[in-house]
Design an enzyme around this catalytic site. Structure first.
Site, PDB file in Angstrom:
ATOM      1  N   LYS A 226      83.252  63.587  55.753  1.00 25.38           N
ATOM      2  CA  LYS A 226      81.946  63.996  56.294  1.00 25.38           C
ATOM      3  C   LYS A 226      81.371  62.910  57.202  1.00 25.38           C
ATOM      4  O   LYS A 226      80.915  63.187  58.301  1.00 25.38           O
ATOM      5  CB  LYS A 226      80.934  64.275  55.162  1.00 25.38           C
ATOM      6  CG  LYS A 226      81.327  65.381  54.214  1.00 25.38           C
ATOM      7  CD  LYS A 226      80.217  65.700  53.222  1.00 25.38           C
ATOM      8  CE  LYS A 226      79.831  64.559  52.307  1.00 25.38           C
ATOM      9  NZ  LYS A 226      80.899  64.082  51.404  1.00 25.38           N
TER      10      LYS A 226
ATOM     11  N   ARG B 187      89.166  52.723  51.354  1.00 23.17           N
ATOM     12  CA  ARG B 187      88.084  52.711  52.363  1.00 23.17           C
ATOM     13  C   ARG B 187      87.399  51.344  52.439  1.00 23.17           C
ATOM     14  O   ARG B 187      87.094  50.725  51.420  1.00 23.17           O
ATOM     15  CB  ARG B 187      87.073  53.786  51.955  1.00 23.17           C
ATOM     16  CG  ARG B 187      85.888  53.892  52.855  1.00 23.17           C
ATOM     17  CD  ARG B 187      85.243  55.235  52.711  1.00 23.17           C
ATOM     18  NE  ARG B 187      84.407  55.348  51.519  1.00 23.17           N
ATOM     19  CZ  ARG B 187      83.620  56.392  51.299  1.00 23.17           C
ATOM     20  NH1 ARG B 187      83.582  57.393  52.148  1.00 23.17           N
ATOM     21  NH2 ARG B 187      82.888  56.441  50.205  1.00 23.17           N
TER      22      ARG B 187
ATOM     23  N   ARG C 267      82.691  49.738  48.984  1.00 22.19           N
ATOM     24  CA  ARG C 267      81.542  50.234  48.232  1.00 22.19           C
ATOM     25  C   ARG C 267      81.770  50.076  46.733  1.00 22.19           C
ATOM     26  O   ARG C 267      82.873  50.284  46.252  1.00 22.19           O
ATOM     27  CB  ARG C 267      81.316  51.722  48.566  1.00 22.19           C
ATOM     28  CG  ARG C 267      80.457  51.931  49.782  1.00 22.19           C
ATOM     29  CD  ARG C 267      80.413  53.362  50.229  1.00 22.19           C
ATOM     30  NE  ARG C 267      80.107  54.340  49.186  1.00 22.19           N
ATOM     31  CZ  ARG C 267      79.824  55.618  49.432  1.00 22.19           C
ATOM     32  NH1 ARG C 267      79.816  56.065  50.685  1.00 22.19           N
ATOM     33  NH2 ARG C 267      79.580  56.458  48.443  1.00 22.19           N
TER      34      ARG C 267
ATOM     35  N   ARG D 222      83.156  60.940  40.462  1.00 20.31           N
ATOM     36  CA  ARG D 222      82.452  61.616  41.556  1.00 20.31           C
ATOM     37  C   ARG D 222      83.202  62.880  41.965  1.00 20.31           C
ATOM     38  O   ARG D 222      82.586  63.923  42.209  1.00 20.31           O
ATOM     39  CB  ARG D 222      82.329  60.667  42.768  1.00 20.31           C
ATOM     40  CG  ARG D 222      81.254  59.605  42.581  1.00 20.31           C
ATOM     41  CD  ARG D 222      81.559  58.345  43.376  1.00 20.31           C
ATOM     42  NE  ARG D 222      81.425  58.504  44.806  1.00 20.31           N
ATOM     43  CZ  ARG D 222      82.131  57.792  45.711  1.00 20.31           C
ATOM     44  NH1 ARG D 222      83.032  56.906  45.314  1.00 20.31           N
ATOM     45  NH2 ARG D 222      81.935  57.977  46.970  1.00 20.31           N
TER      46      ARG D 222
HETATM   47  P1  AMP Z   1      77.543  59.203  49.748  1.00 20.88           P
HETATM   48  O1  AMP Z   1      77.499  58.033  50.672  1.00 20.88           O
HETATM   49  O2  AMP Z   1      77.148  60.489  50.404  1.00 20.88           O
HETATM   50  O3  AMP Z   1      78.848  59.302  48.997  1.00 20.88           O
HETATM   51  O4  AMP Z   1      76.413  58.940  48.646  1.00 20.88           O
HETATM   52  C1  AMP Z   1      76.486  57.812  47.788  1.00 20.88           C
HETATM   53  C2  AMP Z   1      75.619  58.016  46.560  1.00 20.88           C
HETATM   54  O5  AMP Z   1      74.242  58.145  46.944  1.00 20.88           O
HETATM   55  C3  AMP Z   1      75.918  59.259  45.747  1.00 20.88           C
HETATM   56  O6  AMP Z   1      77.007  59.083  44.851  1.00 20.88           O
HETATM   57  C4  AMP Z   1      74.592  59.430  45.005  1.00 20.88           C
HETATM   58  O7  AMP Z   1      74.438  58.479  43.973  1.00 20.88           O
HETATM   59  C5  AMP Z   1      73.587  59.086  46.093  1.00 20.88           C
HETATM   60  N1  AMP Z   1      73.259  60.268  46.905  1.00 20.88           N
HETATM   61  C6  AMP Z   1      73.506  60.448  48.236  1.00 20.88           C
HETATM   62  N2  AMP Z   1      73.072  61.652  48.644  1.00 20.88           N
HETATM   63  C7  AMP Z   1      72.531  62.255  47.554  1.00 20.88           C
HETATM   64  C8  AMP Z   1      71.939  63.516  47.321  1.00 20.88           C
HETATM   65  N3  AMP Z   1      71.799  64.412  48.299  1.00 20.88           N
HETATM   66  N4  AMP Z   1      71.512  63.798  46.065  1.00 20.88           N
HETATM   67  C9  AMP Z   1      71.632  62.918  45.064  1.00 20.88           C
HETATM   68  N5  AMP Z   1      72.204  61.711  45.204  1.00 20.88           N
HETATM   69  C10 AMP Z   1      72.644  61.372  46.437  1.00 20.88           C
END
Ligand code: AMP
Length: 220
Positions: free
Chosen positions: A16, A122, A160, A171
């Site tokens: 994404k 990553r 990360r 996840r």
């Molecule tokens: P990402 O970078 O999109 O993988 O997001 C990293 C982390 O941020 C996720 O594992 C959640 O802990 C938090 N997070 C990001 N977007 C959301 C969302 N829309 N709702 C809830 N938690 C989020």
């Protein structure tokens, strides 16, 4: 330029971030990534950041109220955007639907082994030399020219905290029930924007072509 509101859904590692970054550049869209916004809060040490840090590092979802608020501030200011990583629950999708309407929803489909492989290798730019740098690499598939250093700006790369084997597994496993199914139920029938499913196991360039071929008629 006209309005253009796009949403990407898909598990962690589906690509994404990569696809949204390219698309935002080519089509002049604001790239709104709740993950990036939340990590910036954590890095800044703000009250909000401190509140959510342990939740994010454990690979759990931050509460709907918090993310809805973060996104609302952004959406109020733009009519051309691509959303990455939001919504992630039915409640968030309903909130989003109450404040704006979407044109396209791309759902990226990737098999689980690929997701694990992509996330484990990553590496991201720390942005110390160029704040906001979106440099993203993979130790095997897309290694930087100099190990540990961003090709784009020369800052150090980092991994990360939630890209470790246990958290990756968690996840990915929680994705389908928490996010994938509720969002496909919400958007799948196409009445909230055109819903387009994309097979995204291939290399990023091919996936990008599949996405942009659906946007041919859209103004840049
Ligand atoms: P990402 O970078 O999109 O993988 O997001 C990293 C982390 O941020 C996720 O594992 C959640 O802990 C938090 N997070 C990001 N977007 C959301 C969302 N829309 N709702 C809830 N938690 C989020």
């Amino acid at each position: 330029m006209g309005e253009l509101r796009i949403l990407f859904i898909g598990p962690a590692g589906a690509g994404k971030g990569t696809q949204c970054a390219k698309l935002s550049e080519e089509f002049g869209l604001e790239h709104i990534s709740t993950g990036d916004l939340i990590r910036a809060e954590i890095k800044s040490g703000s009250e909000l950041g401190q509140k959510v840090q342990s939740i994010v590092e454990a690979g759990n979802l931050v509460s709907d109220d918090i993310v809805n608020e973060i996104v609302k501030n952004k959406l109020d200011r733009t009519k051309r955007f691509v959303l990455d990583g939001y919504p992630r629950t039915k409640e968030q999708a309903e909130f989003l639907n109450s404040v704006t309407n979407l044109h396209y929803i791309f759902s990226l489909e990737v098999n689980k082994e690929n997701l694990v492989e992509r996330l484990s290798g990553r590496r991201l730019c720390t942005g110390t030399k160029k704040p906001g740098c979106k440099g993203m690499f993979h130790i095997a598939f897309n290694p930087p020219k100099v190990e540990g250093i961003c090709d784009l700006c020369g800052s150090e790369l980092y991994q990360r905290k939630d890209d470790n084997p246990e958290t990756i597994e968690k996840r990915i496993n929680s994705y389908e029930s928490e996010t994938g199914k509720p969002l496909k139920d919400f958007y799948g029938n196409g009445d909230k924007g055109e819903f387009i499913s994309i097979e995204a196991d291939e290399a990023p360039g091919m996936v990008y072509e599949a996405i942009t071929s659906k946007l041919k008629a859209v103004s840049k």
